[in-house]
Scaffold this motif. Structure first.
Motif, mmCIF file in Angstrom:
data_model
loop_
_atom_site.group_PDB
_atom_site.id
_atom_site.type_symbol
_atom_site.label_atom_id
_atom_site.label_comp_id
_atom_site.label_asym_id
_atom_site.label_seq_id
_atom_site.Cartn_x
_atom_site.Cartn_y
_atom_site.Cartn_z
ATOM 1 N N VAL A 160 0.838 -1.206 0.000
ATOM 2 C CA VAL A 160 0.000 0.000 0.000
ATOM 3 C C VAL A 160 0.871 1.253 0.000
ATOM 4 O O VAL A 160 0.586 2.213 -0.723
ATOM 5 C CB VAL A 160 -0.985 -0.010 1.193
ATOM 6 N N ALA A 161 1.938 1.250 0.785
ATOM 7 C CA ALA A 161 2.849 2.398 0.809
ATOM 8 C C ALA A 161 3.479 2.623 -0.566
ATOM 9 O O ALA A 161 3.556 3.757 -1.048
ATOM 10 C CB ALA A 161 3.929 2.205 1.869
ATOM 11 N N ALA A 162 3.926 1.550 -1.198
ATOM 12 C CA ALA A 162 4.518 1.672 -2.536
ATOM 13 C C ALA A 162 3.500 2.233 -3.526
ATOM 14 O O ALA A 162 3.828 3.113 -4.334
ATOM 15 C CB ALA A 162 5.036 0.314 -3.007
ATOM 16 N N ARG A 212 13.981 20.331 -9.173
ATOM 17 C CA ARG A 212 12.671 19.676 -9.280
ATOM 18 C C ARG A 212 12.771 18.338 -10.018
ATOM 19 O O ARG A 212 12.135 17.363 -9.628
ATOM 20 C CB ARG A 212 11.664 20.614 -9.947
ATOM 21 N N ILE A 213 13.578 18.262 -11.060
ATOM 22 C CA ILE A 213 13.704 16.995 -11.788
ATOM 23 C C ILE A 213 14.527 15.992 -10.987
ATOM 24 O O ILE A 213 14.245 14.791 -11.013
ATOM 25 C CB ILE A 213 14.257 17.184 -13.219
ATOM 26 N N ALA A 214 15.510 16.463 -10.229
ATOM 27 C CA ALA A 214 16.297 15.555 -9.391
ATOM 28 C C ALA A 214 15.393 14.874 -8.363
ATOM 29 O O ALA A 214 15.577 13.693 -8.049
ATOM 30 C CB ALA A 214 17.420 16.312 -8.702
ATOM 31 N N VAL A 222 1.181 9.480 -5.780
ATOM 32 C CA VAL A 222 1.522 10.894 -5.600
ATOM 33 C C VAL A 222 2.606 11.371 -6.570
ATOM 34 O O VAL A 222 2.872 12.570 -6.657
ATOM 35 C CB VAL A 222 1.926 11.218 -4.137
ATOM 36 N N PHE A 223 3.204 10.459 -7.310
ATOM 37 C CA PHE A 223 4.252 10.833 -8.259
ATOM 38 C C PHE A 223 3.792 11.873 -9.283
ATOM 39 O O PHE A 223 4.556 12.795 -9.602
ATOM 40 C CB PHE A 223 4.812 9.591 -8.951
ATOM 41 N N PHE A 253 13.698 11.491 -9.203
ATOM 42 C CA PHE A 253 14.454 10.253 -9.086
ATOM 43 C C PHE A 253 14.414 9.662 -7.674
ATOM 44 O O PHE A 253 14.774 8.508 -7.472
ATOM 45 C CB PHE A 253 15.903 10.471 -9.545
ATOM 46 N N GLY A 254 13.954 10.448 -6.712
ATOM 47 C CA GLY A 254 13.809 9.939 -5.348
ATOM 48 C C GLY A 254 12.583 9.061 -5.158
ATOM 49 O O GLY A 254 12.567 8.189 -4.284
ATOM 50 N N GLN A 255 11.575 9.252 -5.968
ATOM 51 C CA GLN A 255 10.338 8.499 -5.806
ATOM 52 C C GLN A 255 10.527 6.993 -5.995
ATOM 53 O O GLN A 255 10.020 6.219 -5.196
ATOM 54 C CB GLN A 255 9.271 9.040 -6.765
ATOM 55 N N PRO A 256 11.258 6.542 -7.011
ATOM 56 C CA PRO A 256 11.506 5.096 -7.119
ATOM 57 C C PRO A 256 12.233 4.525 -5.905
ATOM 58 O O PRO A 256 12.012 3.380 -5.517
ATOM 59 C CB PRO A 256 12.348 4.961 -8.388
ATOM 60 N N LEU A 257 13.081 5.345 -5.271
ATOM 61 C CA LEU A 257 13.773 4.888 -4.063
ATOM 62 C C LEU A 257 12.798 4.686 -2.914
ATOM 63 O O LEU A 257 12.922 3.723 -2.139
ATOM 64 C CB LEU A 257 14.867 5.883 -3.664
ATOM 65 N N LEU A 258 11.806 5.566 -2.799
ATOM 66 C CA LEU A 258 10.786 5.402 -1.763
ATOM 67 C C LEU A 258 9.953 4.146 -2.014
ATOM 68 O O LEU A 258 9.631 3.404 -1.082
ATOM 69 C CB LEU A 258 9.877 6.631 -1.705
#
Length: 127
Positions: free
Chosen positions: A71-73, A102-104, A79-80, A107-112
């Protein structure tokens, strides 16, 4: 290590959710895409409540860890588009005041997503 990451992620979500409801409310409005059918403030408040609940579930989950991680994933996937909208519309918030920043962040979202899944899997399997 998985438990540490799971709890850390859960606490981060609780903090982020609390900030949705208080001191960062205006910044979070900058991320709400135009296609969301609710007004930006309602969306920010609802997502804040969801983050607090989800973060708490990650911290305290025992039997349903895998489900909560999934569910978290999915939440991070959902929200991406807000992060993409902030980049495309060049909205400054959270110190993201340039296109590069903003573009950097995108790339954090896939890590989350990976952290949510990885931290809630593994360990001993039941027969």
């Amino acid at each position: 290590m998985r438990s540490f990451v799971r709890v850390l992620l859960g606490l981060a979500l609780v903090f982020a959710g609390t900030s949705h409801l208080s001191f960062a409310r205006q910044d979070f409005r900058a991320q709400v895409p135009e296609f969301v059918p609710l007004d930006a403030d309602t969306t920010v408040l609802a997502s804040g409540v969801a983050e607090i609940g989800l973060g708490s579930a990650l911290v305290f989950a025992s039997r349903r860890r895998r489900f909560v991680g999934t569910v978290a994933a999915l939440f991070f996937v959902a929200v991406f588009p807000g992060n993409v909208s902030q980049w495309l519309n060049r909205r400054s918030a959270f110190g993201l005041d340039s296109d590069e920043k903003r573009i950097a962040r995108l790339f954090g979202q896939p890590l989350l997503i990976a952290a949510a899944l990885w931290s809630t899997r593994g360990g001993t399997r039941r027969p």
